[in-house]
Design a protein around this motif. Structure first.
Motif, PDB file in Angstrom:
ATOM      1  N   TYR A  44      11.826  17.199  -0.806  1.00  0.00           N
ATOM      2  CA  TYR A  44      13.134  17.880  -0.780  1.00  0.00           C
ATOM      3  C   TYR A  44      13.336  18.665   0.523  1.00  0.00           C
ATOM      4  O   TYR A  44      14.136  19.589   0.587  1.00  0.00           O
ATOM      5  N   ASP A  45      12.616  18.242   1.555  1.00  0.00           N
ATOM      6  CA  ASP A  45      12.724  18.939   2.846  1.00  0.00           C
ATOM      7  C   ASP A  45      12.613  17.914   3.974  1.00  0.00           C
ATOM      8  O   ASP A  45      11.773  18.017   4.857  1.00  0.00           O
ATOM      9  N   ASP A  46      13.484  16.902   3.904  1.00  0.00           N
ATOM     10  CA  ASP A  46      13.443  15.756   4.813  1.00  0.00           C
ATOM     11  C   ASP A  46      14.207  16.081   6.099  1.00  0.00           C
ATOM     12  O   ASP A  46      15.370  16.461   6.028  1.00  0.00           O
ATOM     13  N   PHE A  47      13.582  15.907   7.250  1.00  0.00           N
ATOM     14  CA  PHE A  47      14.289  16.257   8.499  1.00  0.00           C
ATOM     15  C   PHE A  47      15.520  15.372   8.733  1.00  0.00           C
ATOM     16  O   PHE A  47      16.412  15.758   9.486  1.00  0.00           O
ATOM     17  N   HIS A 100      11.011  21.400  11.494  1.00  0.00           N
ATOM     18  CA  HIS A 100       9.975  20.362  11.585  1.00  0.00           C
ATOM     19  C   HIS A 100      10.661  18.998  11.688  1.00  0.00           C
ATOM     20  O   HIS A 100      11.880  18.884  11.501  1.00  0.00           O
ATOM     21  N   GLY A 101       9.874  17.979  11.996  1.00  0.00           N
ATOM     22  CA  GLY A 101      10.423  16.621  12.152  1.00  0.00           C
ATOM     23  C   GLY A 101       9.800  15.639  11.194  1.00  0.00           C
ATOM     24  O   GLY A 101       9.530  14.494  11.556  1.00  0.00           O
ATOM     25  N   ASN A 102       9.587  16.076   9.938  1.00  0.00           N
ATOM     26  CA  ASN A 102       8.887  15.229   8.964  1.00  0.00           C
ATOM     27  C   ASN A 102       9.791  14.653   7.891  1.00  0.00           C
ATOM     28  O   ASN A 102      10.751  15.301   7.465  1.00  0.00           O
ATOM     29  N   ARG A 103       9.416  13.444   7.455  1.00  0.00           N
ATOM     30  CA  ARG A 103      10.066  12.822   6.303  1.00  0.00           C
ATOM     31  C   ARG A 103       9.020  12.657   5.201  1.00  0.00           C
ATOM     32  O   ARG A 103       7.851  12.442   5.493  1.00  0.00           O
ATOM     33  N   ILE A 110       0.862  -1.193   0.000  1.00  0.00           N
ATOM     34  CA  ILE A 110       0.000   0.000   0.000  1.00  0.00           C
ATOM     35  C   ILE A 110       0.896   1.239   0.000  1.00  0.00           C
ATOM     36  O   ILE A 110       2.015   1.195   0.500  1.00  0.00           O
ATOM     37  N   ILE A 111       0.399   2.323  -0.585  1.00  0.00           N
ATOM     38  CA  ILE A 111       1.200   3.549  -0.653  1.00  0.00           C
ATOM     39  C   ILE A 111       1.376   4.111   0.764  1.00  0.00           C
ATOM     40  O   ILE A 111       0.391   4.340   1.470  1.00  0.00           O
ATOM     41  N   PRO A 112       2.633   4.292   1.189  1.00  0.00           N
ATOM     42  CA  PRO A 112       2.868   4.802   2.545  1.00  0.00           C
ATOM     43  C   PRO A 112       2.698   6.317   2.626  1.00  0.00           C
ATOM     44  O   PRO A 112       2.752   7.009   1.616  1.00  0.00           O
ATOM     45  N   SER A 113       2.491   6.811   3.836  1.00  0.00           N
ATOM     46  CA  SER A 113       2.574   8.252   4.090  1.00  0.00           C
ATOM     47  C   SER A 113       3.923   8.554   4.715  1.00  0.00           C
ATOM     48  O   SER A 113       4.599   7.659   5.212  1.00  0.00           O
ATOM     49  N   GLY A 114       4.289   9.824   4.715  1.00  0.00           N
ATOM     50  CA  GLY A 114       5.536  10.243   5.343  1.00  0.00           C
ATOM     51  C   GLY A 114       5.491  10.048   6.848  1.00  0.00           C
ATOM     52  O   GLY A 114       4.416   9.931   7.445  1.00  0.00           O
ATOM     53  N   TYR A 115       6.680  10.004   7.435  1.00  0.00           N
ATOM     54  CA  TYR A 115       6.830   9.827   8.882  1.00  0.00           C
ATOM     55  C   TYR A 115       6.967  11.189   9.549  1.00  0.00           C
ATOM     56  O   TYR A 115       7.561  12.111   8.978  1.00  0.00           O
ATOM     57  N   GLY A 116       6.433  11.312  10.754  1.00  0.00           N
ATOM     58  CA  GLY A 116       6.661  12.517  11.553  1.00  0.00           C
ATOM     59  C   GLY A 116       7.146  12.120  12.936  1.00  0.00           C
ATOM     60  O   GLY A 116       6.638  11.157  13.518  1.00  0.00           O
ATOM     61  N   CYS A 117       8.126  12.824  13.468  1.00  0.00           N
ATOM     62  CA  CYS A 117       8.609  12.541  14.829  1.00  0.00           C
ATOM     63  C   CYS A 117       7.449  12.692  15.812  1.00  0.00           C
ATOM     64  O   CYS A 117       6.590  13.567  15.625  1.00  0.00           O
ATOM     65  N   SER A 146      11.234  13.865  22.697  1.00  0.00           N
ATOM     66  CA  SER A 146      12.460  14.638  22.940  1.00  0.00           C
ATOM     67  C   SER A 146      13.057  15.185  21.647  1.00  0.00           C
ATOM     68  O   SER A 146      13.631  16.276  21.632  1.00  0.00           O
ATOM     69  N   THR A 147      12.963  14.402  20.574  1.00  0.00           N
ATOM     70  CA  THR A 147      13.541  14.847  19.300  1.00  0.00           C
ATOM     71  C   THR A 147      12.827  16.099  18.809  1.00  0.00           C
ATOM     72  O   THR A 147      13.465  17.118  18.494  1.00  0.00           O
ATOM     73  N   GLN A 148      11.483  16.026  18.797  1.00  0.00           N
ATOM     74  CA  GLN A 148      10.724  17.185  18.319  1.00  0.00           C
ATOM     75  C   GLN A 148      10.950  18.392  19.223  1.00  0.00           C
ATOM     76  O   GLN A 148      10.994  19.536  18.745  1.00  0.00           O
TER      77      GLN A 148
END
Ligand code: MBD
Ligand code: FE
Length: 282
Positions: free
Chosen positions: A248-251, A216-219, A193-200, A205-207
């Motif tokens: 083009y803006d991957d954390f 931001h903390g997104n992939r 299945i088509i995945p969505s991006g990951y977010g912290c 603690s990372t965020q």
């Protein structure tokens, strides 16, 4: 009102004792690295006039980071994984190992031991009826472009919420994680299945640190791959789906131009069937 203590005999002596320089047992490399690390931390305290309150805040931050299992998540956010990748690229270049699909970072969410099949796998457990079906297909070759049979393609990716099985206990075991052996033409196909991006995790603690950096903390939506075959160099890579707001803006700094792919939508059921849409789960 910076006070200078770094280069006093007292601090030099302290650092040497901290690193066990006066002990003839232990590991020499560890001693040197710990000496350098503590030296640099002390120097930073001096250069930035770090207060004791700030210092302890940092110590407790590291404690929390470990307690919520985010040490290996902060690392890519701070560019550490990408930096090691840049070094490995430079090493390969020096050794004349150029060309082929470029590597990118592994990330912290791999789980070993996914189900192994030959040529084809269905990766999703079928539980997300809102998800759009995705067919992934490719060919593994050697550096001369010759197809490699029996290479293992270990694939893992997130679900439509950006969550990974195992870490997300609500998913079934090994959901969206498979190992596929390439066929006699070096080919593999997966239905998923088509995945969505990951977010912290927003409260993690990372965020918290990223917020202080104004980041931001997104992939972007991505799919991870390990490609391996005995006698060949292991490849760790990913593909990023084109058109994602974070392509083009991957954390984690993992996107590479050559790894951005356009997904083609197949509307014709007969064409879709060629890709094994009705094959059983494997
Ligand atoms: C991910 O899914 C990932 O691939 C990386 C590198 C970091 C955090 C989450
Ligand atoms: Fe990932």
């Amino acid at each position: 009102m910076t006070v200078k203590t770094m280069n006093t005999a007292e601090v030099k002596d302290l650092l040497e004792k901290v690193a066990g320089f006066n002990q003839d047992v232990g590991n020499e490399r560890v001693k040197k690295i710990v000496h350098r690390l503590m030296h640099d931390i002390f120097q930073l305290v001096e250069d930035f006039d770090v207060t004791p309150e700030e210092f302890w805040q940092a110590v407790y931050y590291v404690g929390d980071l470990g307690a919520n299992g985010e040490a290996a998540l902060l690392a890519p956010g701070l560019g550490m994984d990408k930096y090691l990748d840049i070094r490995m690229d430079a090493e390969d270049e020096q050794a004349g190992l150029d060309g082929g699909t470029p590597r990118t970072i592994e990330g912290p969410l791999y789980v070993a031991g996914a189900p192994l099949s030959e040529g084809f796998a269905r990766m999703d457990d079928g539980s997300d009826e809102s998800a759009e079906t995705m067919i992934l297909t490719g060919q593994v070759t050697d550096e001369k472009g010759q197809p490699l049979a029996n290479a293992v393609v270990d694939v893992w990716h997130a679900d439509t919420k950006g969550a990974y099985s195992y870490f997300d206990q609500s998913q079934s075991e090994y959901n969206l994680r498979r190992r596929i052996k390439t066929d006699e033409n070096g080919r593999y196909t997966a239905r998923s299945i088509i995945p969505s991006g990951y977010g912290c995790p927003p409260e993690g603690s990372t965020q918290a640190l990223l917020n202080l950096l104004g980041r931001h903390g997104n992939r972007p939506a991505h799919i991870h791959f390990f490609i391996s075959k005995p006698g060949f160099k292991h490849l760790t890579t990913q593909i990023n789906l084109a058109g994602d707001e974070y392509t083009y803006d991957d954390f984690a700094f993992a996107t590479r131009e050559e790894l951005v792919v356009e997904a083609n939508r197949i509307e014709d059921p007969a064409k879709a069937e060629q890709f094994g849409l009705n094959k059983p789960f494997t």
